[in-house]
Enzyme design. Sequence first.
Site, PDB file in Angstrom:
ATOM      1  N   SER A 155       0.859  -1.267   0.086  1.00  0.00           N
ATOM      2  CA  SER A 155      -0.166   0.114  -0.096  1.00  0.00           C
ATOM      3  C   SER A 155       0.829   1.235  -0.023  1.00  0.00           C
ATOM      4  CB  SER A 155      -0.964   0.171   1.380  1.00  0.00           C
ATOM      5  OG  SER A 155      -1.800  -1.188   1.193  1.00  0.00           O
ATOM      6  N   ARG A 196       0.083   8.246   5.357  1.00  0.00           N
ATOM      7  CA  ARG A 196      -1.154   7.558   6.326  1.00  0.00           C
ATOM      8  C   ARG A 196      -2.476   8.164   5.977  1.00  0.00           C
ATOM      9  NH1 ARG A 196      -1.857   3.041  10.070  1.00  0.00           N
ATOM     10  NH2 ARG A 196       0.090   2.424  10.760  1.00  0.00           N
ATOM     11  N   HIS A 236      -3.595   6.733   2.654  1.00  0.00           N
ATOM     12  CA  HIS A 236      -3.872   5.356   2.813  1.00  0.00           C
ATOM     13  C   HIS A 236      -5.274   5.107   3.353  1.00  0.00           C
ATOM     14  CE1 HIS A 236      -3.286   1.620   5.368  1.00  0.00           C
ATOM     15  NE2 HIS A 236      -3.299   1.341   4.158  1.00  0.00           N
TER      16      HIS A 236
END
Lengths: 210, 210
Positions: free
Chosen positions: B17, B40, B43
């Site tokens: 990812s 993050r 994500h």
Amino acid sequence: MIEPAYLTDPAEIYRRSFATIRAEADLARFSGAMEAVAIRMIHACGMVDLAPAIAFSPDAAEVGIAALRAGAPVICDAEMVRHGIIRRLLPAANATLCRIGDPRVDTVAQARGTTRSAAQVDLWREDLAGSLVVVGNAPTALFRLLEILEDGAPPPALVVGVPVGFVGAVEAKQALFARAGDVPFITVHDRRGGSAIAAAALNALAGECR
Amino acid sequence: MIEPAYLTDPAEIYRRSFATIRAEADLARFSGAMEAVAIRMIHACGMVDLAPAIAFSPDAAEVGIAALRAGAPVICDAEMVRHGIIRRLLPAANATLCRIGDPRVDTVAQARGTTRSAAQVDLWREDLAGSLVVVGNAPTALFRLLEILEDGAPPPALVVGVPVGFVGAVEAKQALFARAGDVPFITVHDRRGGSAIAAAALNALAGECR
């Protein structure tokens, strides 16, 4: 009291938000309760261009509403999803469940080399029949759900399957679309999704129960 | 056991990812811990085009990390945000607080004609000094925070301010950018945001504490 320079009335904030979404989003594909679901999903992420990516089986919203009215439990893949559900909207004080904190999950996940999100799905079986499953986080949870359904687990009434991300999310949602058979579903056909969109779809269904 | 047709190893899912995000997102504006925060946040929402919308004060990530290490509490505007925080990453068993369920909130909200999200902010004061505030849901909570800071409430160490939506979200985030003075902040300059992006930013900071 000085009047604040921003809108504070909750009902008016909702009204204007939904009016903006209706003005900007192409909602022609949606009708009835499914339109309310689409609006709430868009509301949760702030993106009117989510509309064309929303996919659903024709009867998804109606089946979900009927299940909620019948008292079906809501099974969530993440505590974030569960805590996004507005409990006062639920028509039958429906149970909201998440098994990721179950003490057995770590052991199963490590033994299988899988995620905790997927490992918990095996603990959903006893509550699965006629339930509403809401997957907002983990592609692996949605994949695992489809596996246990193929293995004969009792089908839920509705799957809201909107895991998010870069590895497996698109594929898991395509698999839901392709393999769910006659399990009604609501999903998003790209990388987008997440706990807020997932909970919003469920909240819209609950709101339509009134 | 039949090998599943999807990736199940959690560490490998994260690795791929983050590799995809690094390959697709323009991260040139970010460095050090702030790069980890941006990754993050992306994500959490599945959108690499979030990157150019992320705004932050130069020292935001470092200040947030120092505050977490010093044991600062994390104050959240919504239970969804609080439940998105990965507690095992927190370096000092930091408290995670959300006051929206406080029994005083309904009374204050109704008396003032404001949202419960905003009404709870007045209950943040006693924990505010040096804290990390994470607003992922309500523009009114972020507006109210800026008001009480202007009125002399003790400043938090960092504000992660990413409320989402169509009424006030853009404006509240612009106000954070413009009016926060010397309170470090992380925000997103459009309608996007939400509990998952908010919690992800905090989780990134916690992860960088190790």
